[in-house]
Design an enzyme around this catalytic site. Structure first.
Site, PDB file in Angstrom:
ATOM      1  N   ASN A   9     -21.243  42.135  23.730  1.00 26.64           N
ATOM      2  CA  ASN A   9     -20.852  40.884  22.974  1.00 26.64           C
ATOM      3  C   ASN A   9     -21.907  40.548  22.250  1.00 26.64           C
ATOM      4  O   ASN A   9     -22.997  39.846  22.662  1.00 26.64           O
ATOM      5  CB  ASN A   9     -20.374  39.759  23.949  1.00 26.64           C
ATOM      6  CG  ASN A   9     -19.856  38.637  23.296  1.00 26.64           C
ATOM      7  OD1 ASN A   9     -20.014  38.379  21.977  1.00 26.64           O
ATOM      8  ND2 ASN A   9     -19.644  37.441  24.020  1.00 26.64           N
ATOM      9  N   TRP A  10     -21.947  40.793  20.759  1.00 32.58           N
ATOM     10  CA  TRP A  10     -23.200  40.322  19.916  1.00 32.58           C
ATOM     11  C   TRP A  10     -23.172  38.958  19.617  1.00 32.58           C
ATOM     12  O   TRP A  10     -24.208  38.432  19.064  1.00 32.58           O
ATOM     13  CB  TRP A  10     -23.220  41.175  18.485  1.00 32.58           C
ATOM     14  CG  TRP A  10     -23.364  42.690  18.942  1.00 32.58           C
ATOM     15  CD1 TRP A  10     -23.841  43.222  20.060  1.00 32.58           C
ATOM     16  CD2 TRP A  10     -23.520  43.636  17.893  1.00 32.58           C
ATOM     17  NE1 TRP A  10     -23.940  44.794  19.679  1.00 32.58           N
ATOM     18  CE2 TRP A  10     -23.989  45.063  18.412  1.00 32.58           C
ATOM     19  CE3 TRP A  10     -23.190  43.427  16.408  1.00 32.58           C
ATOM     20  CZ2 TRP A  10     -23.932  45.885  17.718  1.00 32.58           C
ATOM     21  CZ3 TRP A  10     -23.441  44.798  15.591  1.00 32.58           C
ATOM     22  CH2 TRP A  10     -23.734  46.206  16.393  1.00 32.58           C
ATOM     23  N   LYS A  11     -22.079  38.191  19.861  1.00 28.10           N
ATOM     24  CA  LYS A  11     -22.063  36.806  19.541  1.00 28.10           C
ATOM     25  C   LYS A  11     -22.461  36.608  18.278  1.00 28.10           C
ATOM     26  O   LYS A  11     -22.405  37.383  17.320  1.00 28.10           O
ATOM     27  CB  LYS A  11     -23.107  35.713  20.656  1.00 28.10           C
ATOM     28  CG  LYS A  11     -22.555  36.275  21.956  1.00 28.10           C
ATOM     29  CD  LYS A  11     -23.092  35.247  23.023  1.00 28.10           C
ATOM     30  CE  LYS A  11     -22.927  35.729  24.300  1.00 28.10           C
ATOM     31  NZ  LYS A  11     -23.527  35.013  25.239  1.00 28.10           N
ATOM     32  N   HIS A  98     -13.813  33.490  25.782  1.00 26.07           N
ATOM     33  CA  HIS A  98     -15.209  33.113  26.255  1.00 26.07           C
ATOM     34  C   HIS A  98     -15.486  31.652  26.600  1.00 26.07           C
ATOM     35  O   HIS A  98     -15.086  30.795  26.035  1.00 26.07           O
ATOM     36  CB  HIS A  98     -15.989  33.820  25.373  1.00 26.07           C
ATOM     37  CG  HIS A  98     -17.400  34.164  25.537  1.00 26.07           C
ATOM     38  ND1 HIS A  98     -18.504  32.885  25.722  1.00 26.07           N
ATOM     39  CD2 HIS A  98     -18.128  35.381  26.241  1.00 26.07           C
ATOM     40  CE1 HIS A  98     -19.505  33.511  26.206  1.00 26.07           C
ATOM     41  NE2 HIS A  98     -19.381  34.682  26.482  1.00 26.07           N
ATOM     42  N   GLU A 100     -18.163  30.282  25.777  1.00 32.01           N
ATOM     43  CA  GLU A 100     -18.562  29.419  24.631  1.00 32.01           C
ATOM     44  C   GLU A 100     -17.524  28.851  23.576  1.00 32.01           C
ATOM     45  O   GLU A 100     -17.568  27.812  23.006  1.00 32.01           O
ATOM     46  CB  GLU A 100     -19.546  30.493  23.773  1.00 32.01           C
ATOM     47  CG  GLU A 100     -20.754  30.568  24.605  1.00 32.01           C
ATOM     48  CD  GLU A 100     -21.533  32.120  24.372  1.00 32.01           C
ATOM     49  OE1 GLU A 100     -21.249  32.572  23.247  1.00 32.01           O
ATOM     50  OE2 GLU A 100     -22.466  32.120  25.257  1.00 32.01           O
ATOM     51  N   GLU A 170     -17.205  35.787  34.078  1.00 32.96           N
ATOM     52  CA  GLU A 170     -18.613  35.249  33.554  1.00 32.96           C
ATOM     53  C   GLU A 170     -18.994  33.910  33.915  1.00 32.96           C
ATOM     54  O   GLU A 170     -18.591  32.946  33.483  1.00 32.96           O
ATOM     55  CB  GLU A 170     -18.796  35.301  32.173  1.00 32.96           C
ATOM     56  CG  GLU A 170     -18.271  36.612  31.509  1.00 32.96           C
ATOM     57  CD  GLU A 170     -18.825  36.914  30.069  1.00 32.96           C
ATOM     58  OE1 GLU A 170     -19.596  37.730  29.945  1.00 32.96           O
ATOM     59  OE2 GLU A 170     -18.524  36.136  29.083  1.00 32.96           O
ATOM     60  N   GLY A 176     -26.512  33.783  29.418  1.00 37.96           N
ATOM     61  CA  GLY A 176     -27.929  33.531  28.622  1.00 37.96           C
ATOM     62  C   GLY A 176     -28.916  32.840  29.356  1.00 37.96           C
ATOM     63  O   GLY A 176     -29.773  32.564  28.813  1.00 37.96           O
ATOM     64  N   SER A 216     -25.997  37.310  32.016  1.00 37.56           N
ATOM     65  CA  SER A 216     -27.528  37.722  32.227  1.00 37.56           C
ATOM     66  C   SER A 216     -27.364  39.263  33.103  1.00 37.56           C
ATOM     67  O   SER A 216     -28.275  39.482  33.827  1.00 37.56           O
ATOM     68  CB  SER A 216     -28.321  36.957  32.976  1.00 37.56           C
ATOM     69  OG  SER A 216     -28.270  35.658  32.294  1.00 37.56           O
ATOM     70  N   GLY A 237     -24.142  40.565  26.794  1.00 37.39           N
ATOM     71  CA  GLY A 237     -24.667  39.393  25.744  1.00 37.39           C
ATOM     72  C   GLY A 237     -25.898  39.848  25.154  1.00 37.39           C
ATOM     73  O   GLY A 237     -26.174  40.946  24.693  1.00 37.39           O
ATOM     74  N   GLY A 238     -26.901  39.222  25.370  1.00 39.44           N
ATOM     75  CA  GLY A 238     -28.282  39.409  25.024  1.00 39.44           C
ATOM     76  C   GLY A 238     -28.873  40.949  25.119  1.00 39.44           C
ATOM     77  O   GLY A 238     -29.223  41.529  24.111  1.00 39.44           O
TER      78      GLY A 238
HETATM   79  P1  PGA Z   1     -25.405  37.329  28.381  1.00 34.58           P
HETATM   80  O1  PGA Z   1     -23.939  36.993  27.642  1.00 34.58           O
HETATM   81  O2  PGA Z   1     -25.461  38.696  29.058  1.00 34.58           O
HETATM   82  O3  PGA Z   1     -26.602  37.018  27.264  1.00 34.58           O
HETATM   83  O4  PGA Z   1     -25.820  36.268  29.615  1.00 34.58           O
HETATM   84  C1  PGA Z   1     -23.073  37.509  28.401  1.00 34.58           C
HETATM   85  C2  PGA Z   1     -21.920  36.895  27.441  1.00 34.58           C
HETATM   86  O5  PGA Z   1     -21.571  35.756  27.434  1.00 34.58           O
HETATM   87  O6  PGA Z   1     -20.643  37.742  27.343  1.00 34.58           O
END
Ligand code: PGA
Length: 257
Positions: A9-11, A98, A100, A170, A176, A216, A237-238
């Site tokens: 997930n590049w966001k 998600h 977010e 998640e 994050g 994470s 994500g990251g």
């Molecule tokens: P993260 O994000 O790996 O940066 O914690 C995961 C996600 O939100 O899908």
């Protein structure tokens, strides 16, 4: 069949040229993994979907996802993107719900249920995200929160439609933050999710549902998390913004028996 899946997930990251460089690097790293059986899914920002899909189209078991889509088919919804549009540029999956989106964009269960239906109608496979906040975990409500998120959004689906859903657990406090769930915490809730699915759709469907962990997840903790019986991969994500880290994570799921 329950599939092993690693999704990136590049966001809202990377310019177009940075994204193209990253996908080239991921492609080259992926070609070095022998006998990969897992599915790899890349979710770039909307404007890059077609270019990323074009670059990946000849690689086996690699797919593209949108990070979101709208519930309506078409019309006067300025700024929104439909499931049909996402599908038409080469995506096969879509992330829905998600945290977010739930938090910053106030997306609630009724809208998420509509989005899931729109996705399925357009042959997009949903990766549906669930997870509790730190406060909810600390007050012992983790299981109830996740149950409600699943029941309200997915349980009006037919068994056949439900079988197309991938669930991503998640925990909001892990996203994050560098603070991943422990393998015990992840296994406990993944197994609970499987029980919830079993109650509604039966054991075959429940056993065949892929449940990913996200929050994470890095090349350092992936082996331990993926070692859990009910963890079928990750939503990253990251660490997915770095080709080397991302492919190291993929190697950990590929080695899972
Ligand atoms: P993260 O994000 O790996 O940066 O914690 C995961 C996600 O939100 O899908």
């Amino acid at each position: 069949m329950r599939r092993k899946i690693i999704a990136a997930n590049w966001k809202m990251n990377k310019t177009f040229s940075e994204a193209m460089a990253l996908i080239e690097e991921i492609k080259s790293q992926l070609s070095q993994i022998k006998n990969r059986k897992s599915i790899v899914i890349i979710a770039p920002p909307y404007p890059y979907l077609k270019s990323v899909a074009d670059k990946l189209k000849d690689i086996e078991n690699v797919f593209v996802a949108a990070q979101n889509c709208y519930s309506q088919e078409q019309g006067a919804y300025t700024g929104e993107v439909s499931a049909d549009m996402v599908k038409s540029v080469g995506a096969d999956y879509v992330i829905i719900g998600h945290s977010e989106r739930r938090n910053y964009f106030k997306e609630e269960s009724s809208l998420l249920a509509e989005k899931i239906k729109a996705a399925l109608k357009n042959n997009l496979l949903p990766i549906y995200c669930v997870g509790e906040t730190l406060q909810q975990r600390e007050s012992g409500k983790c299981g109830d929160v996740v149950r409600k998120q699943i029941e309200e959004v997915l349980f009006s689906l037919s068994k056949n439609d439900f079988s197309k859903i991938i669930i991503a657990y998640e925990p909001v406090w892990a996203i994050g933050t560098g603070l991943n769930a422990t393998s015990e915490q992840a296994q406990a809730i993944h197994s609970y999710i499987r029980t919830i699915v079993k109650e509604k759709y039966g054991s075959e469907t429940s056993e065949n549902t892929s449940i990913l962990y996200g929050g994470s997840c890095t090349e350092k903790n992936a082996a331990e998390l993926f070692g859990c019986k009910d963890v079928d991969g990750g939503l990253i994500g990251g660490a997915s913004l770095n080709a080397k880290s991302f492919t190291e994570i993929i190697k950990h799921i590929s080695e899972k028996k």
